[in-house]
Design a protein around this motif. Structure first.
Motif, mmCIF file in Angstrom:
data_model
loop_
_atom_site.group_PDB
_atom_site.id
_atom_site.type_symbol
_atom_site.label_atom_id
_atom_site.label_comp_id
_atom_site.label_asym_id
_atom_site.label_seq_id
_atom_site.Cartn_x
_atom_site.Cartn_y
_atom_site.Cartn_z
ATOM 1 N N UNK A 1 0.845 -1.196 0.000
ATOM 2 C CA UNK A 1 0.000 0.000 0.000
ATOM 3 C C UNK A 1 0.884 1.251 0.000
ATOM 4 N N UNK A 2 0.401 2.274 -0.656
ATOM 5 C CA UNK A 2 1.149 3.534 -0.697
ATOM 6 C C UNK A 2 0.868 4.307 0.583
ATOM 7 N N UNK A 3 1.925 4.773 1.205
ATOM 8 C CA UNK A 3 1.769 5.424 2.500
ATOM 9 C C UNK A 3 2.911 6.387 2.726
ATOM 10 N N UNK A 4 2.613 7.463 3.448
ATOM 11 C CA UNK A 4 3.633 8.422 3.870
ATOM 12 C C UNK A 4 3.536 8.568 5.377
ATOM 13 N N UNK A 5 4.663 8.442 6.048
ATOM 14 C CA UNK A 5 4.670 8.527 7.502
ATOM 15 C C UNK A 5 5.609 9.625 7.961
ATOM 16 N N UNK A 6 5.090 10.504 8.775
ATOM 17 C CA UNK A 6 5.913 11.512 9.450
ATOM 18 C C UNK A 6 5.818 11.194 10.929
ATOM 19 N N UNK A 7 6.858 10.639 11.515
ATOM 20 C CA UNK A 7 6.752 10.096 12.871
ATOM 21 C C UNK A 7 6.622 11.138 13.977
ATOM 22 N N UNK A 8 7.007 12.368 13.704
ATOM 23 C CA UNK A 8 6.984 13.400 14.746
ATOM 24 C C UNK A 8 5.826 14.360 14.519
ATOM 25 N N UNK A 9 4.970 14.503 15.544
ATOM 26 C CA UNK A 9 3.896 15.489 15.447
ATOM 27 C C UNK A 9 4.440 16.891 15.660
ATOM 28 N N UNK A 10 5.391 16.995 16.586
ATOM 29 C CA UNK A 10 5.943 18.293 16.952
ATOM 30 C C UNK A 10 7.447 18.174 17.091
ATOM 31 N N UNK A 11 8.142 19.140 16.498
ATOM 32 C CA UNK A 11 9.591 19.212 16.632
ATOM 33 C C UNK A 11 9.930 20.620 17.102
ATOM 34 N N UNK A 12 10.596 20.691 18.218
ATOM 35 C CA UNK A 12 10.926 21.982 18.797
ATOM 36 C C UNK A 12 12.437 22.136 18.879
ATOM 37 N N UNK A 13 12.979 23.219 18.291
ATOM 38 C CA UNK A 13 14.426 23.460 18.304
ATOM 39 C C UNK A 13 14.664 24.932 18.626
ATOM 40 N N UNK A 14 15.904 25.232 18.974
ATOM 41 C CA UNK A 14 16.290 26.620 19.185
ATOM 42 C C UNK A 14 16.856 27.205 17.900
ATOM 43 N N UNK B 1 19.944 26.058 15.528
ATOM 44 C CA UNK B 1 20.179 24.611 15.628
ATOM 45 C C UNK B 1 19.823 23.937 14.310
ATOM 46 N N UNK B 2 20.419 22.771 14.032
ATOM 47 C CA UNK B 2 20.029 22.038 12.821
ATOM 48 C C UNK B 2 18.648 21.416 12.977
ATOM 49 N N UNK B 3 17.989 21.277 11.842
ATOM 50 C CA UNK B 3 16.632 20.721 11.830
ATOM 51 C C UNK B 3 16.582 19.560 10.849
ATOM 52 N N UNK B 4 15.892 18.491 11.272
ATOM 53 C CA UNK B 4 15.612 17.391 10.357
ATOM 54 C C UNK B 4 14.185 16.918 10.602
ATOM 55 N N UNK B 5 13.350 17.074 9.613
ATOM 56 C CA UNK B 5 11.973 16.585 9.695
ATOM 57 C C UNK B 5 11.913 15.279 8.912
ATOM 58 N N UNK B 6 11.457 14.247 9.580
ATOM 59 C CA UNK B 6 11.529 12.917 8.995
ATOM 60 C C UNK B 6 10.292 12.586 8.160
ATOM 61 N N UNK B 7 10.559 11.875 7.072
ATOM 62 C CA UNK B 7 9.490 11.386 6.206
ATOM 63 C C UNK B 7 9.893 10.027 5.661
ATOM 64 N N UNK B 8 9.041 9.038 5.868
ATOM 65 C CA UNK B 8 9.259 7.721 5.280
ATOM 66 C C UNK B 8 8.063 7.373 4.396
ATOM 67 N N UNK B 9 8.335 6.660 3.334
ATOM 68 C CA UNK B 9 7.257 6.347 2.409
ATOM 69 C C UNK B 9 7.240 4.872 2.091
ATOM 70 N N UNK B 10 6.100 4.432 1.594
ATOM 71 C CA UNK B 10 5.935 3.066 1.129
ATOM 72 C C UNK B 10 5.350 3.148 -0.270
ATOM 73 N N UNK B 11 6.126 2.656 -1.247
ATOM 74 C CA UNK B 11 5.686 2.746 -2.650
ATOM 75 C C UNK B 11 6.507 1.774 -3.464
ATOM 76 N N UNK B 12 5.856 1.019 -4.300
ATOM 77 C CA UNK B 12 6.550 -0.048 -5.021
ATOM 78 C C UNK B 12 7.287 0.443 -6.251
#
Lengths: 113, 110
Positions: B1-14, B17-28
């Motif tokens: 199944x095609x799916x996109x997952x962003x595991x973090x609802x909230x990311x708080x940084x100063x 600071x470096x930022x990384x927003x995560x995204x994982x996908x499922x696609x054949x």
């Protein structure tokens, strides 16, 4: 400046009412979309239209219908509004040959009481 | 199944600071991925797309097919980066329909 315009920013409707959400784009785009946006769920596709009078169901079409009589206008219809349809509704459009970049409207926040 | 997952609802940084927003996908198939951003009281807008390999407002995102990820990065966060970020996957051969992730709210503190 190209635009996707949603007719209402806020709407409050009663349970059981028939509700119309209107969306107009001035970019001559073939594709138009209706999504609902809920915290923690992201954007979920309700319906999609790729041409006048053409429509396809999205992932959550139950309780909704759509109308596209003219290329620039795409209407979302809630036949009998229910409280679980309280949400932010986003309209978007893009050109059929584009690389999927959407232009979004500013949204309609619908509250069903 | 095609799916996109962003595991973090909230990311708080100063700020700074470096930022990384995560995204994982499922696609054949061969994926086409995007990042959209929504600033407070503004409409959702396209930030960047992986096919362009561009940097917008200092943000970059690299497609990692081995890890099925498309993380959004910025080396030094600014307060004006505070917004809701959505990762999206194009459904191949389906006329432009996108699957969106759940969204990550980025808060950059002074």
């Amino acid at each position: 400046d190209v635009k996707v315009t949603q007719s209402s920013r806020y709407l409050v409707k009663r349970t059981g009412e028939k509700v119309f959400l209107e969306c107009v784009q001035d970019m001559d785009h073939e594709n138009m979309f209706w999504y609902r946006q809920d915290p923690g769920l992201g954007l979920r596709l309700i319906y999609f239209s790729y041409d006048v009078k053409m429509k396809e169901k999205g992932d959550i079409p139950e309780g909704y219908s759509v109308s596209r009589e003219k290329k620039e206008r795409f209407s979302l219809i809630l036949e009998s509004a229910s409280t679980n349809q309280t949400s932010m509704y986003l309209c978007a459009s893009n050109r059929r040959t584009s690389n999927y970049g959407y232009t979004f409207g500013s949204g309609t926040r619908l509250t069903v009481v | 199944a095609q799916r996109v997952t962003q595991p973090e609802k909230l990311l708080s940084v100063f700020k700074g600071a470096p930022v990384e927003l995560k995204c994982n996908y499922s696609y054949s198939g061969s994926p086409e991925l995007f990042w959209y951003v929504q600033y407070s009281r503004q409409r959702l807008q396209l930030l960047l797309r992986h096919i362009s390999r561009e940097s917008i407002k200092g943000f970059t995102a690299d497609l990692n097919k081995g890890e099925t990820s498309f993380h959004l990065k910025k080396p030094f966060a600014q307060e004006e980066d505070s917004a809701m970020y959505y990762c999206a996957l194009a459904r191949g051969n389906q006329g432009g329909k996108l699957i969106f992730g759940q969204g990550t709210e980025l808060s950059v503190k002074p």
